[in-house]
Design a protein around this motif. Sequence first.
Motif, PDB file in Angstrom:
ATOM      1  N   UNK A 105     -26.150  61.306  25.638  1.00  0.00           N
ATOM      2  CA  UNK A 105     -24.900  62.026  25.874  1.00  0.00           C
ATOM      3  C   UNK A 105     -25.119  63.133  26.893  1.00  0.00           C
ATOM      4  N   UNK A 106     -24.235  63.214  27.878  1.00  0.00           N
ATOM      5  CA  UNK A 106     -24.371  64.267  28.871  1.00  0.00           C
ATOM      6  C   UNK A 106     -23.206  64.278  29.832  1.00  0.00           C
ATOM      7  N   UNK A 107     -23.034  65.403  30.517  1.00  0.00           N
ATOM      8  CA  UNK A 107     -21.963  65.540  31.496  1.00  0.00           C
ATOM      9  C   UNK A 107     -22.266  64.713  32.738  1.00  0.00           C
ATOM     10  N   UNK A 108     -21.284  64.573  33.628  1.00  0.00           N
ATOM     11  CA  UNK A 108     -21.520  63.909  34.908  1.00  0.00           C
ATOM     12  C   UNK A 108     -22.620  64.657  35.655  1.00  0.00           C
ATOM     13  N   UNK A 109     -23.562  63.907  36.215  1.00  0.00           N
ATOM     14  CA  UNK A 109     -24.640  64.532  36.960  1.00  0.00           C
ATOM     15  C   UNK A 109     -25.812  64.979  36.116  1.00  0.00           C
ATOM     16  N   UNK A 110     -25.780  64.680  34.807  1.00  0.00           N
ATOM     17  CA  UNK A 110     -26.862  65.117  33.922  1.00  0.00           C
ATOM     18  C   UNK A 110     -28.126  64.303  34.118  1.00  0.00           C
TER      19      UNK A 110
END
Length: 273
Positions: free
Chosen positions: A38-43
Motif C-alpha cells: 500500500x502506498x501513494x502514487x510515486x511511492x
Amino acid sequence: MTTEAAIRVQGIQKSFKDLHVLRGVDFDVAAGTIFALLGSNGAGKTTLVRILSTLAKADAGTATVHGLDVAANPGEVREAISLTGQFAAVDEVLTGRENLMLIARLRHLKNPGAIADELLDRFSLTEAGGRKAATYSGGMRRRLDIAMSLIGNPPIIFLDEPTTGLDPQARIEVWQTVKKLADAGTTVLLTTQYLDEAEQLADRIAILHKGTIIQNGTLSELKQLLPAATVEYVEKQPTLEEVFLTLVGDTGETDTDDADRADSAAKAGKESR
C-alpha cells in the motif's frame, strides 16, 4: 515469516539518477496468501514489482521469488510468476476465448481450447467467450486479463493496481476473483493505493512510503497502532485510512482533498477525546 516464504525481499534499493525510489525494502510473503503493498502514487510500488518480475534490476539488496534469486535466475523466475499490469493487456479484436487460446499457444501448452474453456468457466465469462473483448465491460476485461495471466498455473501472481479506473461494481468483481486465487493456493502480491482494497483483500499489508516499508502487519495489527476513540461509551476502532495517514503524515504528496480529509479526521479525533 517462515523460511519457505514465496517471496522474500531484503534491502532492495533502486535509484534513477538522483531520484531514490527504493531505499532498502524488506518483507516476506507467505505462500498462498494475499500481500498488499500500500502506498501513494510515486511511492515505488510499480518499481518494486518490476524488480520482482525481472523487468528491472535492483541497485542493491536481494529478492527471491519461489525460492529463486531474481537477479541470478530471471528465466526460471518468469516461469514461476505472472504479472498483470495497471491496464488490461487483452487484444480487443479477438474474442475472449481467442485471447486465452493465443496465450496458451504462446506457452506451448496442449489443448489450448480446453484451457480457454476451463478459464472462461472459472471466471464466469463462458457466455461472453465468443464476443470480441472490445465489447466487454471494464470488470470483464480485467477478469479476462487475470485469467490470461493464470495460463500455465503460475504459483505466484503480481497484480499492479488491478482496479485502477474501474467502477465500484467492477472493482468488487475483481476482488472476488483475487480472493478465489488465494483460496486455490496462488500467492498474490497486490499493489494498490486504495485503502479499502487492502482492507478487503489482504492477509498482510505493508505500507511503502518514501522508498521504505514503514509498517507491515495484519489489518488488526495495524489498527492497534492507533488507540481506539471512545464516543458516548462506544469504542471506535481506527480505520486503515487513519493508520495510513498517521504513519505517512502530511508530506504534501497527497492532493488538496486528501489533505482536507486528513485535517477533518484529526479535528474529529480531538473533539471525541
